[in-house]
Write a protein that holds these residues in place. Structure first.
Motif, PDB file in Angstrom:
ATOM      1  N   MET A  83       0.877  -1.328  -0.072  1.00 41.50           N
ATOM      2  CA  MET A  83       0.020  -0.050  -0.021  1.00 41.50           C
ATOM      3  C   MET A  83       0.874   1.240   0.024  1.00 41.50           C
ATOM      4  O   MET A  83       0.733   2.222  -0.974  1.00 41.50           O
ATOM      5  N   ILE A  95      -0.506  11.321   6.337  1.00 40.78           N
ATOM      6  CA  ILE A  95      -0.774  10.658   7.580  1.00 40.78           C
ATOM      7  C   ILE A  95      -1.478   9.139   7.105  1.00 40.78           C
ATOM      8  O   ILE A  95      -1.742   8.222   7.848  1.00 40.78           O
ATOM      9  N   PHE A 114     -11.492  18.172  11.106  1.00 42.99           N
ATOM     10  CA  PHE A 114     -12.829  17.469  10.894  1.00 42.99           C
ATOM     11  C   PHE A 114     -13.700  17.545  11.990  1.00 42.99           C
ATOM     12  O   PHE A 114     -14.680  16.492  12.264  1.00 42.99           O
ATOM     13  N   VAL A 263      -3.893  13.683   0.476  1.00 43.96           N
ATOM     14  CA  VAL A 263      -4.640  12.397   0.748  1.00 43.96           C
ATOM     15  C   VAL A 263      -6.211  12.825   1.049  1.00 43.96           C
ATOM     16  O   VAL A 263      -6.908  12.029   0.911  1.00 43.96           O
ATOM     17  N   PHE A 264      -6.485  14.040   1.438  1.00 47.69           N
ATOM     18  CA  PHE A 264      -7.770  14.309   1.657  1.00 47.69           C
ATOM     19  C   PHE A 264      -8.413  14.052   0.364  1.00 47.69           C
ATOM     20  O   PHE A 264      -9.663  13.722   0.088  1.00 47.69           O
ATOM     21  N   THR A 271     -13.252   7.278  -2.324  1.00 47.54           N
ATOM     22  CA  THR A 271     -14.025   6.512  -1.539  1.00 47.54           C
ATOM     23  C   THR A 271     -15.751   6.726  -1.597  1.00 47.54           C
ATOM     24  O   THR A 271     -16.499   5.763  -1.883  1.00 47.54           O
ATOM     25  N   THR A 272     -16.127   7.873  -1.393  1.00 50.71           N
ATOM     26  CA  THR A 272     -17.685   8.450  -1.258  1.00 50.71           C
ATOM     27  C   THR A 272     -17.990   8.264  -2.809  1.00 50.71           C
ATOM     28  O   THR A 272     -19.247   7.760  -2.992  1.00 50.71           O
ATOM     29  N   PHE A 321     -27.062   4.110   3.073  1.00 54.14           N
ATOM     30  CA  PHE A 321     -25.777   4.508   2.974  1.00 54.14           C
ATOM     31  C   PHE A 321     -24.691   3.266   3.490  1.00 54.14           C
ATOM     32  O   PHE A 321     -23.938   2.783   3.096  1.00 54.14           O
ATOM     33  N   LEU A 325     -22.242   0.620   2.124  1.00 47.54           N
ATOM     34  CA  LEU A 325     -20.772   0.550   2.663  1.00 47.54           C
ATOM     35  C   LEU A 325     -20.640  -0.867   2.990  1.00 47.54           C
ATOM     36  O   LEU A 325     -19.360  -1.569   2.999  1.00 47.54           O
ATOM     37  N   PRO A 330     -15.472   0.604   0.152  1.00 48.22           N
ATOM     38  CA  PRO A 330     -15.009   1.222  -0.862  1.00 48.22           C
ATOM     39  C   PRO A 330     -13.502   1.038  -0.493  1.00 48.22           C
ATOM     40  O   PRO A 330     -12.743   0.742  -1.529  1.00 48.22           O
ATOM     41  N   ILE A 331     -13.061   0.981   0.785  1.00 47.23           N
ATOM     42  CA  ILE A 331     -11.569   0.079   0.853  1.00 47.23           C
ATOM     43  C   ILE A 331     -11.640  -1.078   1.141  1.00 47.23           C
ATOM     44  O   ILE A 331     -12.171  -1.733   2.094  1.00 47.23           O
ATOM     45  N   MET A 334      -7.389  -3.866   3.735  1.00 45.05           N
ATOM     46  CA  MET A 334      -6.525  -2.833   4.679  1.00 45.05           C
ATOM     47  C   MET A 334      -5.332  -3.762   4.998  1.00 45.05           C
ATOM     48  O   MET A 334      -5.399  -4.290   6.018  1.00 45.05           O
ATOM     49  N   GLY A 397     -12.741   1.527   8.934  1.00 48.92           N
ATOM     50  CA  GLY A 397     -11.373   0.852   9.652  1.00 48.92           C
ATOM     51  C   GLY A 397     -11.697   0.905  11.067  1.00 48.92           C
ATOM     52  O   GLY A 397     -12.835   0.888  11.414  1.00 48.92           O
ATOM     53  N   THR A 402      -8.529   4.814  12.273  1.00 49.49           N
ATOM     54  CA  THR A 402      -9.843   4.831  11.916  1.00 49.49           C
ATOM     55  C   THR A 402     -10.050   6.234  11.013  1.00 49.49           C
ATOM     56  O   THR A 402      -9.177   7.217  11.512  1.00 49.49           O
ATOM     57  N   CYS A 403     -10.668   6.277  10.044  1.00 49.62           N
ATOM     58  CA  CYS A 403     -10.925   7.175   9.034  1.00 49.62           C
ATOM     59  C   CYS A 403     -11.088   8.531   9.675  1.00 49.62           C
ATOM     60  O   CYS A 403     -12.255   8.700  10.428  1.00 49.62           O
ATOM     61  N   VAL A 404     -10.413   9.636   9.450  1.00 49.56           N
ATOM     62  CA  VAL A 404     -10.687  10.885   9.973  1.00 49.56           C
ATOM     63  C   VAL A 404     -11.900  11.443   9.276  1.00 49.56           C
ATOM     64  O   VAL A 404     -12.547  12.436   9.871  1.00 49.56           O
TER      65      VAL A 404
END
Ligand code: HEM
Length: 457
Positions: A83, A95, A114, A263-264, A271-272, A321, A325, A330-331, A334, A397, A402-404
């Motif tokens: 990855m 990050i 966030f 990365v944002f 992903t979305t 939604f 998921l 989407p991921i 890992m 995650g 975990t996802c911010v």
């Protein structure tokens, strides 16, 4: 989205095969698609060796063991070399790929960008992007032209990221350039080459095509231009630029800002877009679920604006939604790597073993879900959630990494689904051979073409 169909069918998935047949299929399809490699047992066992690799690859499906690996209290299981290798040309030391002290400092500086308060500010910019998207879809509805659902969703979520992070719309020159180069990156980046995964030992670099490296360099240069020209303080970039390390009082350098804001863009729109593509596709095939979604939207927001508060009062939209998921995380994987020999979940791992955590298999595992391949949003209404196996649903995650952006993505997903379902019908009846593949995110192998019509009320 109201395309009437007969009985509810399970949405598309690769047919689980015996291991040898799964490997043959994957190599034959030539897409490097790890989903096609998963044998039928991957959906039944708590842990199992995957494949034929010179490097040992172990899939863990037990939620308690998965949590232990992701929490990684002893620092044995960092993000995998595969990855990191795929992403480093693009997002360097961001990050998303760091661990240990470097990551801790970055995370502490990024989390406040966030916060709940920032999210309610970002919501306004999200809504404006949806309004523009509605305008584009209105035109397509009038012309009757077909469109690529994947591209429409990527465009919308990229626009949302540009507006919330940088306060610029995707139609502004540099932002558009970032988007175009991301399409090149997403299409061609090599995360895993199956043949090499079989033959190479751990920590072997996966070479990237020159075109991918060139796209990464261009994206970094565009992001630098956006950072240099940035003035606002109310957006996410403003918060990250102003962030200071609590112990040294120093902010991020320009290069670090490119890593983090890159990365944002990457993690925050691909992903979305993946989730929304699958959600619209499934809703288009399930008029019964679409009707319930519309009834909720009409009751909560009527024809008026959909506010941040409204999104928190739409349990069914949230459930749709989340169920999307679950079925299409989407991921997809890992991956982690064992830095040294370890014993976990009853397995002995050697140094360099690839430790696979797969939301895809956990979310469709026969021990944790009834009719795991069925699209059934009721699982995520309160009564359904109350009986879920803890830790079996991890689209964002778990543990410290975990996802911010989980809160951001959830508000965005509900908003987009509510507004698009309220206004449009998406007809996917001409889409053929839709099947998921694991690329950077879980995507349809080929674009889903559809036609848009204004909803008949
Ligand atoms: C449906 C949408 C999203 C999904 C499913 C998702 C999923 C994930 C997952 C699974 C991880 C953990 C990866 C791992 O541990 O290997 C992660 C991390 C991350 N996500 Fe998201 N994400 C989404 C949206 C977003 C958004 C909107 C943003 C930001 C704008 C974002 C930013 C990040 C960042 C920065 C990390 C790294 C966190 C860390 O390592 O400390 N994501 N995401």
């Amino acid at each position: 989205m109201a395309q009437k169909q007969g009985p509810a069918l399970d949405p598309p998935r690769p047919r689980p095969l015996w291991p040898v047949a799964a490997l043959a299929r994957t190599l034959w399809q030539g897409e490097g698609n790890l989903l096609a490699l998963l044998p039928a047992s991957a959906y039944r066992v708590a842990a199992g060796a995957l494949g034929y690799s010179r490097r040992s690859i172990i899939l863990f499906n037990d939620p308690a063991v998965v949590r232990q690996i992701l929490e990684d209290k002893d620092g044995i299981f960092p993000k995998s070399d595969l990855m990191v290798g795929a992403l480093e040309a693009l997002i360097g030391e961001s990050i998303f790929v760091t661990d240990g002290e470097t990551w801790r400092r970055q995370r502490a500086m990024i989390d406040p960008a966030f916060s709940h308060m920032r999210l309610s500010i970002a919501f306004k910019a999200m809504s404006e992007a949806v309004t523009d998207q509605e305008g584009r879809l209105d035109q397509l509805a009038a012309s009757g032209e077909p469109m690529s659902l994947d591209l429409a969703m990527s465009h919308l979520t990229a626009d949302i990221i540009c507006r919330t992070v940088f306060s610029v719309s995707l139609d502004v020159g540099v932002a558009r350039d970032v988007f175009d180069d991301f399409i090149v990156f997403e299409r061609d980046v090599a995360q895993v080459r199956i043949a090499r995964l079989i033959s190479d030992p751990a920590w072997t670099r996966v070479p990237q095509k020159p075109g991918v490296l060139a796209a990464c360099a261009r994206i970094r240069s565009h992001l630098g231009a956006l950072i240099d020209g940035h003035t606002g303080t109310d957006d996410i970039a403003g918060a990250v630029i102003a962030a200071r390390d609590a112990s040294t009082g120093e902010g991020f350098s320009r290069d670090e800002l490119i890593d983090q804001l890159g990365v944002f863009f990457l993690a925050g729109h691909e992903t979305t877009a993946s989730a929304l593509t699958w959600a619209v596709y499934m809703l288009a095939s399930r008029p019964d679920i679409l009707d319930r979604l519309r009834a909720e939207i009409d009751a909560v927001a009527g024809d008026g604006p959909v506010s941040f508060e409204h999104t928190r009062r739409m349990p069914f939209a949230r459930a749709v939604f989340r169920e999307t998921l679950r079925l299409y995380p989407p991921i997809t994987f890992m991956p982690r790597v064992a830095l040294k020999p370890a014993r976990i979940g009853g397995r002995t791992l050697r140094r360099g073993a690839l430790v696979m955590i797969a939301p895809w298999t956990l979310h469709r595992h026969k021990s944790y879900w009834q009719e795991p391949d069925r699209f059934d949003p009721d699982r995520f209404l309160p009564e359904g959630e109350a009986v879920q196996t803890p830790g079996a649903f991890i689209p964002f995650g778990a543990g410290p990494h975990t996802c911010v952006g989980a809160g951001f993505a959830t508000a965005e997903g509900i908003l987009v689904l509510a507004r698009l379902a309220r206004r449009f019908d998406f007809d996917v009846s001409e889409a053929r051979g839709v099947r998921p593949v694991a690329r950077l995110t879980t995507r349809p192998a080929r674009e889903i073409m559809c036609r848009v019509r204004l909803r008949h009320v």
